[in-house]
Write an enzyme that holds these catalytic residues in place. Structure first.
Site, mmCIF file in Angstrom:
data_model
loop_
_atom_site.group_PDB
_atom_site.id
_atom_site.type_symbol
_atom_site.label_atom_id
_atom_site.label_comp_id
_atom_site.label_asym_id
_atom_site.label_seq_id
_atom_site.Cartn_x
_atom_site.Cartn_y
_atom_site.Cartn_z
ATOM 1 N N ASP A 106 -11.940 7.410 50.559
ATOM 2 C CA ASP A 106 -11.829 7.253 52.196
ATOM 3 C C ASP A 106 -11.191 7.807 52.908
ATOM 4 O OD1 ASP A 106 -12.778 4.513 50.693
ATOM 5 O OD2 ASP A 106 -10.414 4.428 49.608
HETATM 6 N N1 URA Z 1 -11.310 4.822 45.493
HETATM 7 C C1 URA Z 1 -11.175 4.768 46.574
HETATM 8 O O1 URA Z 1 -10.338 3.001 46.570
HETATM 9 N N2 URA Z 1 -10.614 5.034 47.131
HETATM 10 C C2 URA Z 1 -11.338 5.953 47.181
HETATM 11 O O2 URA Z 1 -12.005 7.364 48.104
HETATM 12 C C3 URA Z 1 -11.954 6.647 46.501
HETATM 13 C C4 URA Z 1 -12.526 5.417 45.394
#
Ligand code: URA
Length: 239
Positions: A106
């Protein structure tokens, strides 16, 4: 994802914009070299990283690339974005062409991100049966209790996909800091798992993917090529 192999006659016909009949003539006249060996079989499968020469001209010579990046916050795990910097923008410019991301993070997640031009390698990484464990360090808004450990191992129901997450293993480091090992990579998976307990993720960092741990010498935003031994290490079992 596109296949990384193609039949020689189809491949040459497309690459050189010639008919299959013309391809057969080239093969008969021994004008085609695949990996420096004369090719005569039109059914030969040509790998995306094979070296191909026709009439002394190199038609394909592409080396596989495998990169680890220490992703900083505020960067998109994408190859293009109209509004934000992407992880590709952080790499030395000569590495850009044809790279894709093997397992996105993310916008505000940091840590180990893998980039490659090798589709079969990234596919292997994402196949559920290969059970590649991703380790995250998570900082939470509220303290974590032992209920989490049991629930995460049993699995959390995700209504949107109508699935229960595969067993995940939680190691409580301090009341609001944990290490989480998961084998899946669903959309916002870690945040949604803690969301089940109404506990907000304040900070998320990917420490490792399979047997490959982020190089501690890489500052945020820095990257390097994977070493040969790391390419197989990644598929070794993590504990
Ligand atoms: N899970 C999430 O919620 N975000 C990420 O970036 C990776 C795994």
């Amino acid at each position: 994802m596109k296949s990384t192999r193609d039949r020689l006659d189809r491949y040459l016909s497309r690459q050189l914009n010639i008919s299959k009949r013309e391809v057969r003539q080239l093969l008969l006249n021994k004008k085609v070299l695949v990996n420096h060996v004369v090719a005569t079989d039109m059914n030969l499968l040509v790998h995306q990283f094979a070296h191909v020469k026709v009439n002394d001209t190199v038609v394909q010579s592409l080396a596989p690339i495998y990169i680890m990046l220490n992703k900083p916050k505020g960067v998109v795990s994408a190859t293009k974005d109209r509004h934000h910097r992407t992880v590709i923008d952080l790499l030395p410019s000569h590495q850009h062409p044809s790279l894709h991301i093997a397992g996105r993070l993310d916008f505000n997640t940091t840590g180990l991100l893998l980039l490659t031009n090798d589709g079969s390698w990234s596919r292997r990484l994402s196949l559920p049966q290969n059970n590649i464990i991703k380790k995250y360090r998570v900082v939470l808004e509220k303290p974590v209790t032992s209920d989490y450990v049991d629930m995460f191992e049993k699995g959390i129901y995700f209504a949107y996909e109508n699935i229960t997450t595969r067993p995940a293993y939680l190691n409580i480091i301090s009341p609001q800091v944990v290490e989480l090992n998961i084998a899946e990579g669903r959309y916002h998976q870690v945040k949604r798992m803690f969301g089940y307990f109404n506990n907000k993720v304040l900070d998320l960092h990917r420490v490792s993917v399979g047997g490959l741990t982020l190089d501690a010498n890489l500052a945020l935003g820095e990257s390097r090529h994977l070493l040969q031994e790391e390419l197989s290490l990644i598929f070794s079992v993590d504990d």
